[in-house]
Design a protein around this motif. Structure first.
Motif, PDB file in Angstrom:
ATOM      1  N   LEU A   1       0.825  -1.204   0.000  1.00 15.97           N
ATOM      2  CA  LEU A   1       0.000   0.000   0.000  1.00 15.97           C
ATOM      3  C   LEU A   1       0.863   1.259   0.000  1.00 15.97           C
ATOM      4  O   LEU A   1       1.957   1.269   0.568  1.00 15.97           O
ATOM      5  N   PRO A   2       0.371   2.330  -0.625  1.00 20.13           N
ATOM      6  CA  PRO A   2       1.107   3.601  -0.549  1.00 20.13           C
ATOM      7  C   PRO A   2       1.110   4.127   0.884  1.00 20.13           C
ATOM      8  O   PRO A   2       0.172   3.897   1.656  1.00 20.13           O
ATOM      9  N   GLY A   3       2.152   4.822   1.240  1.00 18.62           N
ATOM     10  CA  GLY A   3       2.271   5.358   2.587  1.00 18.62           C
ATOM     11  C   GLY A   3       1.136   6.289   2.963  1.00 18.62           C
ATOM     12  O   GLY A   3       0.808   6.434   4.148  1.00 18.62           O
ATOM     13  N   SER A   4       0.510   6.903   1.965  1.00 18.54           N
ATOM     14  CA  SER A   4      -0.581   7.834   2.242  1.00 18.54           C
ATOM     15  C   SER A   4      -1.777   7.137   2.885  1.00 18.54           C
ATOM     16  O   SER A   4      -2.543   7.765   3.630  1.00 18.54           O
ATOM     17  N   VAL A   5      -1.962   5.842   2.598  1.00 16.65           N
ATOM     18  CA  VAL A   5      -3.078   5.100   3.199  1.00 16.65           C
ATOM     19  C   VAL A   5      -2.873   5.011   4.706  1.00 16.65           C
ATOM     20  O   VAL A   5      -3.784   5.266   5.496  1.00 16.65           O
TER      21      VAL A   5
ATOM     22  N   GLY B   1      -3.290   8.382   6.425  1.00 15.37           N
ATOM     23  CA  GLY B   1      -4.685   8.760   6.606  1.00 15.37           C
ATOM     24  C   GLY B   1      -5.307   8.163   7.849  1.00 15.37           C
ATOM     25  O   GLY B   1      -6.350   8.633   8.321  1.00 15.37           O
ATOM     26  N   MET B   2      -4.684   7.123   8.397  1.00 14.68           N
ATOM     27  CA  MET B   2      -5.160   6.498   9.629  1.00 14.68           C
ATOM     28  C   MET B   2      -4.328   6.932  10.824  1.00 14.68           C
ATOM     29  O   MET B   2      -4.458   6.390  11.911  1.00 14.68           O
ATOM     30  N   GLY B   3      -3.430   7.904  10.615  1.00 15.60           N
ATOM     31  CA  GLY B   3      -2.600   8.381  11.713  1.00 15.60           C
ATOM     32  C   GLY B   3      -1.419   7.490  12.014  1.00 15.60           C
ATOM     33  O   GLY B   3      -0.862   7.535  13.114  1.00 15.60           O
ATOM     34  N   LEU B   4      -1.014   6.668  11.035  1.00 14.95           N
ATOM     35  CA  LEU B   4       0.081   5.717  11.216  1.00 14.95           C
ATOM     36  C   LEU B   4       1.104   5.880  10.110  1.00 14.95           C
ATOM     37  O   LEU B   4       0.836   6.491   9.074  1.00 14.95           O
TER      38      LEU B   4
END
Length: 223
Positions: A121-125, A128-131
């Motif tokens: 998964l891209p780091g942006s995912v 977006g969850m604060g991780l």
């Protein structure tokens, strides 16, 4: 004499935040109040590496700070796993359990697949969850080693085990959890998936509301 409200502590899942419980917090039955703390190591500005024991210690400290001796604990996914450990480690602090989409002894193959998916998964995912992706993978490695099965028989509070019928990966664990906790009630909720507290908030609130009303009735002294 005014009765002190019963307190429900809501525990979020991995990738969710305390706000995921906003609807349920506003829909508790009469006589109940609630709060949704961040889970240490997952949520919060002073995040430390996640461990189940560390998360439980922080939850106990939160109860102490709020002056809550015993809470009804409702958790989903990771939050349900933390709730189970809280009941095992500090049984005097837990009045009842609602455990949805939980795991008790995660399937190694399933956990390996989850980690493989996260890596792609891209780091942006994750952001977006604060991780970060490293955070996410580290938590999954910790959860892979959890095994509460041998100790479930020590839980002695009213327990409702929930799982969506579409949450196929967690159905076996729900059945094992309900079988292991003495007197636990298992409810497979038709047509819902894993984070159904957010996807079907009214249904989730109604389901736990019914449970909490029954718990309150059972607590009433016999006449």
């Amino acid at each position: 004499m005014t009765r002190t409200p019963r307190t429900v502590m809501f525990l979020h899942g991995l990738g969710a935040r305390p706000s995921s419980w906003d609807h349920q917090l506003g829909a508790l039955p009469a006589g109940y109040t609630g709060f949704a703390p961040p889970i240490a190591g997952i949520e919060g500005a002073a995040r430390r590496p996640f461990t189940i024991d560390g998360a439980v210690r922080a939850l106990v400290a939160d109860l102490d700070a709020r002056g809550v001796d015993r809470a009804h604990v409702c958790g989903l996914s990771l939050g349900a796993m933390a709730a189970t450990q809280l009941a095992l480690s500090h049984p005097d602090r837990v009045a009842s359990l609602v455990l949805s989409g939980s795991q008790v002894r995660p399937n190694p193959a399933l956990m390996a697949v989850q980690r493989a998916v996260v890596r792609t998964l891209p780091g942006s995912v994750a952001a977006g969850m604060g991780l970060t992706k490293a955070d996410w993978l580290a938590v999954l490695r910790v959860l892979a080693d959890v095994d509460t099965v041998p100790r479930l028989g020590g839980i002695a509070v009213p327990t409702l085990v929930l799982c969506g019928s579409r949450d196929v990966a967690n159905l076996p664990a729900a059945r094992r959890l309900a079988a292991g906790v003495p007197g636990a009630e298992l409810r497979i909720v038709r047509g819902v998936g894993h984070p159904w507290n957010e996807q079907h908030p009214e249904l989730f609130a109604a389901t736990i509301g019914d449970f909490y009303r029954r718990v309150a009735e059972d607590e009433q002294p016999s006449r």
